[in-house]
Scaffold this motif. Structure first.
Motif, PDB file in Angstrom:
ATOM      1  N   THR A 144       0.858  -1.193   0.000  1.00  0.00           N
ATOM      2  CA  THR A 144       0.000   0.000   0.000  1.00  0.00           C
ATOM      3  C   THR A 144       0.891   1.239   0.000  1.00  0.00           C
ATOM      4  OG1 THR A 144      -0.045   0.070   2.409  1.00  0.00           O
ATOM      5  CG2 THR A 144      -1.820  -1.139   1.332  1.00  0.00           C
TER       6      THR A 144
ATOM      7  N   LEU B 162       6.160   3.860   5.594  1.00  0.00           N
ATOM      8  CA  LEU B 162       5.461   3.292   4.432  1.00  0.00           C
ATOM      9  C   LEU B 162       6.410   3.167   3.236  1.00  0.00           C
ATOM     10  CD1 LEU B 162       2.022   5.102   4.639  1.00  0.00           C
ATOM     11  CD2 LEU B 162       2.394   2.656   4.752  1.00  0.00           C
ATOM     12  N   ASP B 163       7.392   4.052   3.175  1.00  0.00           N
ATOM     13  CA  ASP B 163       8.375   3.993   2.089  1.00  0.00           C
ATOM     14  C   ASP B 163       9.389   2.869   2.310  1.00  0.00           C
ATOM     15  OD1 ASP B 163       7.557   5.857   0.267  1.00  0.00           O
ATOM     16  OD2 ASP B 163       8.598   7.535   1.196  1.00  0.00           O
ATOM     17  N   GLY B 164       9.241   2.178   3.414  1.00  0.00           N
ATOM     18  CA  GLY B 164      10.096   1.014   3.641  1.00  0.00           C
ATOM     19  C   GLY B 164      11.347   1.301   4.447  1.00  0.00           C
TER      20      GLY B 164
ATOM     21  N   LEU C 139      16.674  16.834   9.764  1.00  0.00           N
ATOM     22  CA  LEU C 139      15.720  17.888  10.133  1.00  0.00           C
ATOM     23  C   LEU C 139      16.149  18.615  11.402  1.00  0.00           C
ATOM     24  CD1 LEU C 139      12.270  16.243   9.313  1.00  0.00           C
ATOM     25  CD2 LEU C 139      13.477  18.017   8.047  1.00  0.00           C
TER      26      LEU C 139
ATOM     27  N   PHE D 278      -0.684  11.714   2.378  1.00  0.00           N
ATOM     28  CA  PHE D 278      -1.173  12.326   3.619  1.00  0.00           C
ATOM     29  C   PHE D 278      -1.787  13.696   3.361  1.00  0.00           C
ATOM     30  CE2 PHE D 278       1.982   9.286   4.860  1.00  0.00           C
ATOM     31  CZ  PHE D 278       1.561   8.789   6.071  1.00  0.00           C
TER      32      PHE D 278
ATOM     33  N   ALA E 227       3.326  15.438   3.873  1.00  0.00           N
ATOM     34  CA  ALA E 227       4.446  14.743   4.547  1.00  0.00           C
ATOM     35  C   ALA E 227       5.662  14.598   3.642  1.00  0.00           C
ATOM     36  CB  ALA E 227       3.986  13.379   5.067  1.00  0.00           C
ATOM     37  N   LEU E 228       5.985  15.646   2.896  1.00  0.00           N
ATOM     38  CA  LEU E 228       7.196  15.604   2.066  1.00  0.00           C
ATOM     39  C   LEU E 228       8.395  15.870   2.972  1.00  0.00           C
ATOM     40  CD1 LEU E 228       5.982  17.625  -1.042  1.00  0.00           C
ATOM     41  CD2 LEU E 228       5.977  15.169  -0.701  1.00  0.00           C
ATOM     42  N   TYR E 229       9.539  15.314   2.592  1.00  0.00           N
ATOM     43  CA  TYR E 229      10.748  15.529   3.394  1.00  0.00           C
ATOM     44  C   TYR E 229      11.366  16.859   2.967  1.00  0.00           C
ATOM     45  CZ  TYR E 229       9.846  10.518   3.405  1.00  0.00           C
ATOM     46  OH  TYR E 229       9.233   9.289   3.483  1.00  0.00           O
TER      47      TYR E 229
ATOM     48  N   PRO F  30       7.003  16.467  12.121  1.00  0.00           N
ATOM     49  CA  PRO F  30       5.640  15.940  12.013  1.00  0.00           C
ATOM     50  C   PRO F  30       5.609  14.406  12.003  1.00  0.00           C
ATOM     51  CG  PRO F  30       6.072  17.587  10.321  1.00  0.00           C
ATOM     52  CD  PRO F  30       7.384  17.263  10.961  1.00  0.00           C
TER      53      PRO F  30
ATOM     54  N   PHE G  50      12.700   8.166  -2.573  1.00  0.00           N
ATOM     55  CA  PHE G  50      13.094   7.696  -1.244  1.00  0.00           C
ATOM     56  C   PHE G  50      12.768   6.210  -1.027  1.00  0.00           C
ATOM     57  CE2 PHE G  50      12.482   7.233   3.399  1.00  0.00           C
ATOM     58  CZ  PHE G  50      13.739   7.624   3.817  1.00  0.00           C
ATOM     59  N   GLY G  51      11.551   5.828  -1.368  1.00  0.00           N
ATOM     60  CA  GLY G  51      11.133   4.435  -1.182  1.00  0.00           C
ATOM     61  C   GLY G  51      11.991   3.478  -1.994  1.00  0.00           C
TER      62      GLY G  51
ATOM     63  N   ASP H 255       3.491  12.579  10.586  1.00  0.00           N
ATOM     64  CA  ASP H 255       3.181  12.126   9.219  1.00  0.00           C
ATOM     65  C   ASP H 255       4.446  11.781   8.453  1.00  0.00           C
ATOM     66  OD1 ASP H 255       0.547  12.452   9.601  1.00  0.00           O
ATOM     67  OD2 ASP H 255       0.268  14.153   8.240  1.00  0.00           O
ATOM     68  N   MET H 256       5.476  12.587   8.680  1.00  0.00           N
ATOM     69  CA  MET H 256       6.727  12.397   7.944  1.00  0.00           C
ATOM     70  C   MET H 256       7.392  11.072   8.340  1.00  0.00           C
ATOM     71  SD  MET H 256       9.250  15.545   7.479  1.00  0.00           S
ATOM     72  CE  MET H 256       8.015  16.787   7.254  1.00  0.00           C
TER      73      MET H 256
ATOM     74  N   ASN I  28      12.641  13.027  -2.714  1.00  0.00           N
ATOM     75  CA  ASN I  28      11.369  12.650  -2.108  1.00  0.00           C
ATOM     76  C   ASN I  28      10.725  11.490  -2.853  1.00  0.00           C
ATOM     77  OD1 ASN I  28       9.872  14.289   0.148  1.00  0.00           O
ATOM     78  ND2 ASN I  28      11.269  15.717  -0.865  1.00  0.00           N
TER      79      ASN I  28
ATOM     80  N   ALA J   9       5.270   8.387   6.809  1.00  0.00           N
ATOM     81  CA  ALA J   9       5.506   8.306   5.365  1.00  0.00           C
ATOM     82  C   ALA J   9       6.783   7.516   5.097  1.00  0.00           C
ATOM     83  CB  ALA J   9       5.608   9.708   4.775  1.00  0.00           C
TER      84      ALA J   9
ATOM     85  N   ILE K 254      15.706  10.976   8.056  1.00  0.00           N
ATOM     86  CA  ILE K 254      14.625  11.968   8.263  1.00  0.00           C
ATOM     87  C   ILE K 254      14.893  12.822   9.505  1.00  0.00           C
ATOM     88  CG2 ILE K 254      12.124  12.314   8.493  1.00  0.00           C
ATOM     89  CD1 ILE K 254      12.912  10.886   5.877  1.00  0.00           C
TER      90      ILE K 254
ATOM     91  N   ARG L  12       6.181   3.550  -6.142  1.00  0.00           N
ATOM     92  CA  ARG L  12       6.360   2.237  -5.494  1.00  0.00           C
ATOM     93  C   ARG L  12       5.462   1.163  -6.099  1.00  0.00           C
ATOM     94  NH1 ARG L  12       4.823   2.647   0.013  1.00  0.00           N
ATOM     95  NH2 ARG L  12       5.572   0.504   0.113  1.00  0.00           N
TER      96      ARG L  12
ATOM     97  N   ARG M 195       5.269  10.151  -5.069  1.00  0.00           N
ATOM     98  CA  ARG M 195       5.996   9.296  -4.125  1.00  0.00           C
ATOM     99  C   ARG M 195       5.237   7.981  -3.905  1.00  0.00           C
ATOM    100  NH1 ARG M 195       7.317  11.975   1.546  1.00  0.00           N
ATOM    101  NH2 ARG M 195       5.138  11.536   1.845  1.00  0.00           N
TER     102      ARG M 195
END
Lengths: 369, 281
Positions: free
Chosen positions: A77, B178-180, B194, A81, A85-87, B169, A98-99, B171-172, A95, B175, B190, A150, A146
């Motif tokens: 999945t 979720l990006d692994g 920051l 957000f 929720a961008l870096y 945050p 990243f995954g 959320d970050m 960004n 995220a 991250i 994936r 982003r």
């Protein structure tokens, strides 16, 4: 077997129940929208599908495999957000990739995938910028990019358009629909905006108080709601509810009395044994404003105008009836709204009945009532 | 266009006068050091004292003597290693702990953090003997790790970084999950970038504190080979020292230069850092 199967899922924080016995089937490629007021549990359900939230009981299965105990990244999945929720310390390339970098893909593979996604979302010229240099709409596109890169089995969107202005929201909505058409991937979208839900969804799931109130195609929910909550939540302006009483059951229908005070009407609905207070629900478009001097047959109501919302092509007229009930009526440009009180004709063939418990009273002989 | 000029009030004048007075009081000792070093021996403290340097070459000669004829240069090296290792340790342990305390929930988090904050209120004098005994039992006396390790867990640093990381945050972090990204990858890719500003500020404050630390090096290392700048300056200042006043001042000035330079370069970051953490180092 459904593509995504949510079976008897509940969620509680300590003794506080948040979601209760959720059962839902989602087919592959469907655009499903969870909609409901704040605090109804829609975001929690989405986060449980993503794996960011644990499941107290029940199972969630994707393609037949229960994913309850599978790490978020391994579920296939991807989530967009509300806050994007961008870096902020990475470029857009960083960004989006990243995954892929975390999955230890080769540089060439990453570059080609990012270029492909950037092409789909028109991000090519932004790849070297940082999130702080982008507009809200561009940030949203990056967040979607982003997720796309994936190649997930399910896209999850948590109120992704809430931070955009009205115009951009409409534009992004169209882009999302287009994206869904092109990718054909299953998408689950959370919003509290029922207009957004109506326009996007193949299947709309209306939630309230931690329960699914009704799920189905948007127009089915609009025309044939299961209960008062769904009837009132779906549609803008919302459905009007008139408290009435059913008196002795008539053959072949229901005799209504006390409509806006002392109006009576006969409704051809097979509901034997139905006596007592109920509500009738009427959509604003099923109420007609009559000319001041008219002599038409049928049920008329009289209401004092409290507010007129001019929308250009039409107006929404808010009225107070004699018994204090508030109504909203949709009026065309040609309607004469100058009088302080207006006469209304209601089309009872579209009226829906709701019991005092909020459940829909359906005809026992046919599908519609 | 008219230019509006407002006459300064008495209050403003008083404020400025007070600020200038405090600045003078603070700056005078440093100026006096410079004055004594860059003058012929005895000149500034003669019957007709001078407030400005008179001989650059005399000063350079004194610095040469200090560096070549004493153990000063080695002490500089020791101090530098001590400061760099401490900074690296404080940043590593502080940021790892702050990452957990600020972004994740685990049993006992509040109590543990409370205990760490409480340790900020315990004076160094109270903990120095137990720390010495522990270091001694570990056989770390007169070693670099004996000098460095006890200073690696900085409650102040942790507190400061926690304040910063709380602003990342959630959320970050999600995220990234979720990006692994693994737990450590989230920290590394991250949270850490920051908090770069806070890390720089903490590094500067740690440097200032370590460079000026006199008591712990004095206690833990009695071997001259491990003397820090502070201890060597202490030797110059000791009652039985045969050094003249101007040589003592030169040693003092050389010891003060690194933190002074640091302060001048990173002044804004230091003030920001202290303001942000709501406390002083």
């Amino acid at each position: 077997m459904p593509f995504l199967d949510i079976s008897s899922v509940s969620k509680s924080y300590g003794t506080q129940g948040v979601l209760e016995n959720i059962n839902l089937s989602i087919e592959e490629g469907e655009f499903v929208v969870f909609v409901g007021p704040s605090g109804c549990g829609k975001s929690t359900l989405l986060r449980m599908i993503s794996g960011l939230e644990t499941i107290s009981s029940g199972t969630i299965a994707i393609e037949g495999k229960v994913v309850n105990d599978i790490e978020p990244a391994a579920r296939g999945t991807a989530m967009v957000f509300q806050s994007y929720a961008l870096y902020p310390h990475m470029t857009i390339f960083g960004n989006v990739s990243f995954g892929l970098r975390m999955a230890r893909n080769t540089k060439e593979f990453i570059a080609s995938k990012v270029a492909q996604v950037a092409g789909i979302l028109q991000l090519n010229k932004l790849l070297e910028r940082r999130p702080g240099q982008l507009s809200g709409g561009q940030k949203q596109r990056v967040a979607i990019g982003r997720a796309i890169v994936r190649e997930p089995r399910v896209f999850l969107f948590d109120e992704p358009l809430s931070n955009l202005d009205a115009e951009l929201r409409v534009q992004m909505r169209a882009e999302l629909m287009d994206l869904h058409r092109r990718l054909g991937t299953t998408m689950i979208y959370v919003t509290h905006d029922q207009v957004e839900a109506m326009t996007l969804a193949d299947k709309m799931v209306v939630m309230s108080g931690g329960r699914v109130q009704q799920a189905g195609p948007p127009l089915t929910l609009y025309d044939d709601p299961d209960n008062r909550f769904v009837a009132g939540f779906v549609g803008s302006p919302k459905m009007n509810f008139l408290p009435v009483k059913t008196v002795e059951p008539a053959s072949g229908g229901v005799q209504l009395s006390g409509i806006a005070g002392n109006g009576t009407a006969f409704l051809p609905l097979e509901a034997p044994g139905l006596i007592g207070p109920i509500e009738i629900g009427l959509r604003p478009e099923h109420i007609r404003i009559l000319p001041a001097s008219g002599s038409e047959a049928g049920l008329f109501l009289e209401g004092r105008v409290t507010l007129i919302e001019e929308l250009g092509s039409e107006s929404f007229v808010h009225l107070d009836l004699d018994d204090g009930t508030r109504m909203t009526v949709r009026a065309g440009r040609d309607a004469d709204l100058s009088a302080p009180t207006l006469r209304l004709a209601i089309d009872l063939s579209h009226a829906l009945l709701f019991g005092i418990d909020g459940d829909r009273i359906r005809s026992q002989s046919g599908p519609r009532a | 266009m008219t230019v509006v000029t407002t006459r300064p009030t008495i209050w403003t004048v008083l404020k400025w006068a007070l600020a200038i007075l405090i600045a003078l009081i603070a700056l005078f000792p440093i100026w006096w050091m410079v004055n004594v070093v860059f003058s012929m021996p005895g000149e500034p403290v003669s019957l007709n004292p001078r407030l400005w340097p008179t001989s650059l070459s005399a000063g350079i000669e004194k610095i040469r003597v200090i560096f070549t004829e004493t153990e000063y240069l080695r002490a500089y090296g020791i101090s530098l290693i001590y400061a760099v290792l401490t900074i690296a340790g404080v940043l590593t342990f502080g940021s790892l702990a702050a990452f957990e305390f600020s972004l994740f929930d685990f049993p006992g988090r509040r109590i543990l953090f409370g205990i760490i904050l409480l340790s900020l209120m315990v004076p160094t004098a109270v903990t120095i003997i137990p720390t010495y005994l522990l270091t001694s039992q570990l056989g770390w006396l007169n070693t670099m790790h004996g000098l460095v390790v006890p200073g690696l867990a900085s409650a102040f640093g942790l507190f400061m970084l926690v304040q910063f990381m709380r602003a990342v945050p959630k959320d970050m972090i999600e995220a990234a999950r979720l990006d692994g990204a693994s737990h450590f990858q989230i920290y590394w890719h991250i949270a850490l970038p920051l908090c770069r500003n806070a890390m720089v500020t903490l590094a500067i404050l740690t440097f200032m504190q370590t460079w000026g630390n006199y008591m712990w090096p004095l206690i833990v290392s009695s071997k001259p080979q491990l003397y820090t700048v502070g201890q060597v300056v202490g030797l110059f200042n000791s009652p039985l020292s045969h050094q003249t006043v101007d040589m003592v001042m030169t040693a003092n000035l050389l010891a003060a230069i690194p933190p002074l330079l640091f302060f001048l370069i990173f002044q804004r970051k230091i003030v920001e850092g202290v303001a942000m953490s709501g406390t002083k180092g």
